[in-house]
Design an enzyme around this catalytic site. Structure first.
Site, short mmCIF file in Angstrom:
data_model
loop_
_atom_site.label_atom_id
_atom_site.label_comp_id
_atom_site.label_asym_id
_atom_site.label_seq_id
_atom_site.Cartn_x
_atom_site.Cartn_y
_atom_site.Cartn_z
CE1 TYR A 36 -8.04 8.51 6.51
CE2 TYR A 36 -7.46 6.20 6.33
CZ TYR A 36 -7.42 7.49 5.83
OH TYR A 36 -6.76 7.74 4.67
CB THR A 37 -9.78 4.71 14.36
OG1 THR A 37 -8.40 4.37 14.44
CG2 THR A 37 -10.42 3.95 13.23
#
Length: 424
Positions: A36-37
């Site tokens: 997610y990053t």
């Protein structure tokens, strides 16, 4: 986890990674999962690897021998001092606090100009560490000791102010900055616990009003309570006041060494000088190689008809190369460059370009040789580069220094009030 920490503005004074997504918080929340990053190097981090391709550092094989990796990075920034470091290995601990980049560079330049400078004089440029979470440093004795010996303890305090609510005749203690590495969520739990156990009696309500704009913790006090006394109790019993033990231990020439501030700065300067010398040698070699080729091209362009006739009459490339080398006293590299010459390079304008490039290269070679022959010029290059870094990345100090350390004694924790003592 190492990557996540480098993206956290509350952990690193100068983050080296620019992160997109959730990278944790001052409450101790973990970062989002890797998928997610995303990250990229921060602009400042590029200064750690600048000139790495110019022979500035030695390379050795990695753990499984599959690739080559640099032994050290040719850092233009004193990263160990500006971002600090903490860790334990083989019974030795290091705990270097972060510092302000502008102040450290001012200190480096002062040491470069005056190698006999004292620690007290250096402290006019680098007065104290500078933490990313701001707050206060109370007292300067611990700082002096750490900078002179490599070890010392400093006291950190949160920034707290008292807000008055005139209508209700109440006061609130508002905390806007915490000491370095203090977990806000745990701090609030501790305060609530102290209130529950009645060790602190004057707090009515605790609210965390922190948002994207910044940190804000509000402690509402009961009516007519003395905010000063409660604040002193909070400093005494919670992490609104902490101490930071400085241990300036680092690896110097493959050996651990605890060093005072001046030594740390001196090692960085000598490293930068080494990098500048290696880079200058590399640039000189490349410039000389290019000038050598251009001198060959100039000879060919000056004897153009004879060169074309020789090449046309040769049966093979090797024969043409040998002919050029023997007839015009050229080296193998020069002869090869002439044979690889494109026809457009034979125009008048292109000839002028070759002459201009050669002239500027000869000037550059003279400049590089001059730098290598003078230690003073090497120091000047180091100073210019440091000044440029300060101009580009320097910022103002965040942590405020309060010179005197008022000890909190028993009287400070007791509210002043009138008492009647009757004796019969």
């Amino acid at each position: 986890d190492a990557l996540v920490r480098m993206a956290q503005g509350f952990s690193m004074r100068y983050p080296l990674v620019d992160g997109q997504g959730n990278f944790g918080s001052v409450d101790g929340d973990p970062a989002a999962a890797m998928r997610y990053t995303e990250v990229r190097m921060a602009k400042l981090a590029h200064e750690l690897i600048r000139d790495i391709e110019k022979g500035t550092t030695d390379f050795s094989t990695n753990y499984d021998g599959s690739i080559e990796e640099p032994d050290v990075l040719p850092a233009q920034i004193p990263n160990l001092l500006i971002n600090g470091s903490s860790g334990i290995a083989v019974g030795m601990a290091t705990n270097i606090p972060p510092h302000n980049l502008s102040e450290v560079i001012d200190g480096l330049i002062a040491l470069l100009r005056n190698p006999a400078i004292t620690v007290d004089e250096l402290m006019t440029y680098i007065p104290a560490p500078d933490f990313p979470t701001a707050g206060f440093i109370y007292g300067t004795e611990g700082i002096k000791e750490a900078y002179k010996t490599g070890r010392g303890i400093i006291r950190l305090r949160a920034r707290a102010l008292v807000e008055k609510q005139v209508k209700q005749n109440k006061q609130s203690i508002v905390v806007t900055e915490l000491p370095y590495q203090v977990n806000k969520a745990r701090l609030l739990e501790k305060i609530a616990e102290l209130v529950r156990e009645k060790r602190i009696t004057g707090i009515q309500d605790i609210r965390d009003e922190s948002d994207r704009e910044g940190l804000r913790v509000v402690m509402e006090l009961k009516k007519d309570e003395n905010a000063g006394v409660i604040l002193n109790q909070l400093y005494k019993f919670t992490q609104l006041q902490t101490s930071f033990g400085i241990i300036m231990l680092a690896i110097v020439n493959k050996r651990p060494e605890t060093m005072p501030l001046k030594s740390a700065l001196a090692y960085f300067l000598s490293f930068r000088k080494e990098v500048v010398i290696k880079r200058t040698r590399f640039e000189l070699q490349k410039a000389e190689e290019r000038a050598h080729i251009l001198e060959g091209l100039k000879v060919a362009l000056d004897n153009l008809d004879a060169v074309i006739t020789l090449i046309r009459s040769s049966r093979s490339v090797a024969e043409a190369r040998e002919g050029l080398m023997s007839n015009f006293a050229l080296s193998t590299k020069q002869a090869t460059a002439i044979l690889e010459l494109r026809l457009q390079r034979l125009t008048g304008m292109e000839r002028e370009k070759v002459e201009e490039e050669l002239a500027s290269l000869l000037k550059e070679i003279a400049r590089l040789k001059e730098i290598l022959s003078s230690e003073q010029l090497v120091s000047k290059v180091v100073e210019e580069e440091l000044t440029q870094i300060k101009k580009e990345y320097g910022d103002t100090r965040r942590t405020e220094i309060v010179p005197e350390t008022p000890e909190i004694n028993l009287e400070d924790l007791i509210v002043e009030e009138d008492m009647v003592v009757t004796i019969s």
